[in-house]
Design a protein around this motif. Structure first.
Motif, mmCIF file in Angstrom:
data_model
loop_
_atom_site.group_PDB
_atom_site.id
_atom_site.type_symbol
_atom_site.label_atom_id
_atom_site.label_comp_id
_atom_site.label_asym_id
_atom_site.label_seq_id
_atom_site.Cartn_x
_atom_site.Cartn_y
_atom_site.Cartn_z
ATOM 1 N N ASP A 26 8.767 1.081 -0.263
ATOM 2 C CA ASP A 26 7.544 1.862 -0.079
ATOM 3 C C ASP A 26 6.784 1.403 1.161
ATOM 4 N N ASN A 27 6.847 0.095 1.434
ATOM 5 C CA ASN A 27 6.182 -0.434 2.628
ATOM 6 C C ASN A 27 6.823 0.106 3.904
ATOM 7 N N ILE A 28 8.169 0.129 3.935
ATOM 8 C CA ILE A 28 8.888 0.653 5.106
ATOM 9 C C ILE A 28 8.544 2.122 5.333
ATOM 10 N N SER A 101 -1.697 9.678 2.062
ATOM 11 C CA SER A 101 -0.535 10.550 1.890
ATOM 12 C C SER A 101 -0.944 12.017 1.930
ATOM 13 N N THR A 102 -2.050 12.342 1.255
ATOM 14 C CA THR A 102 -2.549 13.724 1.271
ATOM 15 C C THR A 102 -2.928 14.145 2.686
ATOM 16 N N HIS A 103 -3.579 13.235 3.418
ATOM 17 C CA HIS A 103 -3.968 13.518 4.800
ATOM 18 C C HIS A 103 -2.734 13.770 5.676
ATOM 19 N N GLU A 104 -1.676 12.949 5.491
ATOM 20 C CA GLU A 104 -0.464 13.103 6.301
ATOM 21 C C GLU A 104 0.291 14.383 5.942
ATOM 22 N N ILE A 105 0.315 14.740 4.649
ATOM 23 C CA ILE A 105 0.957 16.003 4.245
ATOM 24 C C ILE A 105 0.211 17.184 4.860
ATOM 25 N N HIS A 106 -1.118 17.122 4.791
ATOM 26 C CA HIS A 106 -1.934 18.182 5.393
ATOM 27 C C HIS A 106 -1.664 18.284 6.891
ATOM 28 N N HIS A 107 -1.610 17.128 7.559
ATOM 29 C CA HIS A 107 -1.376 17.114 9.006
ATOM 30 C C HIS A 107 -0.001 17.686 9.335
ATOM 31 N N SER A 108 1.021 17.324 8.542
ATOM 32 C CA SER A 108 2.380 17.812 8.792
ATOM 33 C C SER A 108 2.466 19.326 8.631
ATOM 34 N N LEU A 109 1.863 19.854 7.554
ATOM 35 C CA LEU A 109 1.947 21.284 7.281
ATOM 36 C C LEU A 109 1.079 22.090 8.230
ATOM 37 N N ILE A 186 8.182 14.912 3.958
ATOM 38 C CA ILE A 186 7.344 15.361 2.837
ATOM 39 C C ILE A 186 7.761 14.643 1.549
ATOM 40 N N LEU A 187 9.085 14.462 1.359
ATOM 41 C CA LEU A 187 9.561 13.723 0.190
ATOM 42 C C LEU A 187 9.038 12.292 0.200
ATOM 43 N N ALA A 188 9.066 11.659 1.383
ATOM 44 C CA ALA A 188 8.581 10.287 1.498
ATOM 45 C C ALA A 188 7.091 10.208 1.197
ATOM 46 N N LEU A 189 6.328 11.172 1.693
ATOM 47 C CA LEU A 189 4.891 11.196 1.420
ATOM 48 C C LEU A 189 4.616 11.458 -0.064
ATOM 49 N N SER A 190 5.443 12.302 -0.674
ATOM 50 C CA SER A 190 5.304 12.540 -2.125
ATOM 51 C C SER A 190 5.605 11.261 -2.897
ATOM 52 N N PHE A 191 6.581 10.504 -2.418
ATOM 53 C CA PHE A 191 6.912 9.214 -3.019
ATOM 54 C C PHE A 191 5.707 8.276 -2.941
ATOM 55 N N LEU A 192 5.045 8.248 -1.784
ATOM 56 C CA LEU A 192 3.857 7.398 -1.643
ATOM 57 C C LEU A 192 2.724 7.871 -2.544
#
Length: 245
Positions: A26-28, A101-109, A186-192
């Motif tokens: 998770d850290n990586i 994680s929510t911020h990064e998903i929003h930024h990606s989409l 997105i899968l990685a961000l969902s994992f986080l």
């Protein structure tokens, strides 16, 4: 250095090293996603510094293990639940992961939908601060687990150093792969997100075994690998048809 001649110490070293690598996944992922926002020439430097910070945080916590164990002392009660220092750190870290994680998903989409805007770049110091904050949270359970498995501080520190060395080798390929494949990002961000919920649950004394989270993520990643392979096969087939057609 008496532990060198103890077979049990070497078994503990191997077990702890593997455990540190697994717990460091998770850290990586977190570091890989954060450095992906940096300019290309700074990413490798940020990865190495980020993982070095993770190693230093774990070693410092191991050295001050009496203080770490003292974090389990109850500080106050709220709604019939006793909160310790460890609980507060885990809850804070979980909330931070959920927000990030929510911020990064929003930024990606949103970035994918708006191609006209210049991609937002993060600052190098800002990325390192975020990595340092989450490193401490990820290190707590790792350190407490290590203390329960090994009785020699040298063994625990050596396991951390070896594990981080291995992670440094694998961090760039993992980061590049995640960055090149949006679905995996997105899968990685969902994992986080799941890890963040797990940390909050731990802080509220609701234990969610990480094995369930890792299994869910591994299953999702396996399905996406199959989809990726299928897409490549279809593209190759269409290309062959165009050449022969």
């Amino acid at each position: 250095m008496e532990w060198i001649v103890e077979p049990s110490a070497w078994i503990a070293l191997l077990t702890l090293t593997i455990l540190e690598i697994v717990l460091g996944i998770d850290n990586i992922i977190f570091i890989s996603i954060l450095v992906g926002r940096l300019p290309e020439n700074l990413r490798e430097k940020a990865r190495k510094i980020g993982l070095s910070l993770a190693m230093i945080a774990r070693i410092l916590l191991l050295i001050s293990i009496s203080w770490v164990m003292g974090l389990t002392t109850n500080l106050f009660s709220l709604g019939g639940h006793e909160f310790s220092g460890r609980d507060l750190i885990l809850i804070s870290g979980g909330l931070f992961l959920l927000w990030k994680s929510t911020h990064e998903i929003h930024h990606s989409l949103e970035g994918a939908l708006d191609q006209d805007k210049e991609p937002e770049k993060a600052s190098f110091s800002g990325v390192l601060i975020q990595i340092a904050v989450i490193d401490i949270v990820f290190s707590l359970d790792s350190v407490i687990t290590a203390v329960g498995m090994a009785k020699h501080l040298q063994v625990m520190v050596l396991a951390v150093v070896i594990a981080v060395g291995i992670m440094m080798v694998g961090a760039k390929p993992i980061g590049d792969f995640v960055e090149e494949h949006p679905t995996f990002k997105i899968l990685a961000l969902s994992f986080l997100l799941m890890v963040g919920v797990s940390l909050i649950g731990e802080g509220l004394e609701f234990h969610i075994p990480k094995g369930y989270i890792y299994f869910a993520m591994a299953f999702s990643a396996s399905v996406e690998f199959l989809n990726l392979k299928m897409r490549k096969s279809n593209m190759a087939l269409q290309l062959r048809k165009r050449i022969t057609g």
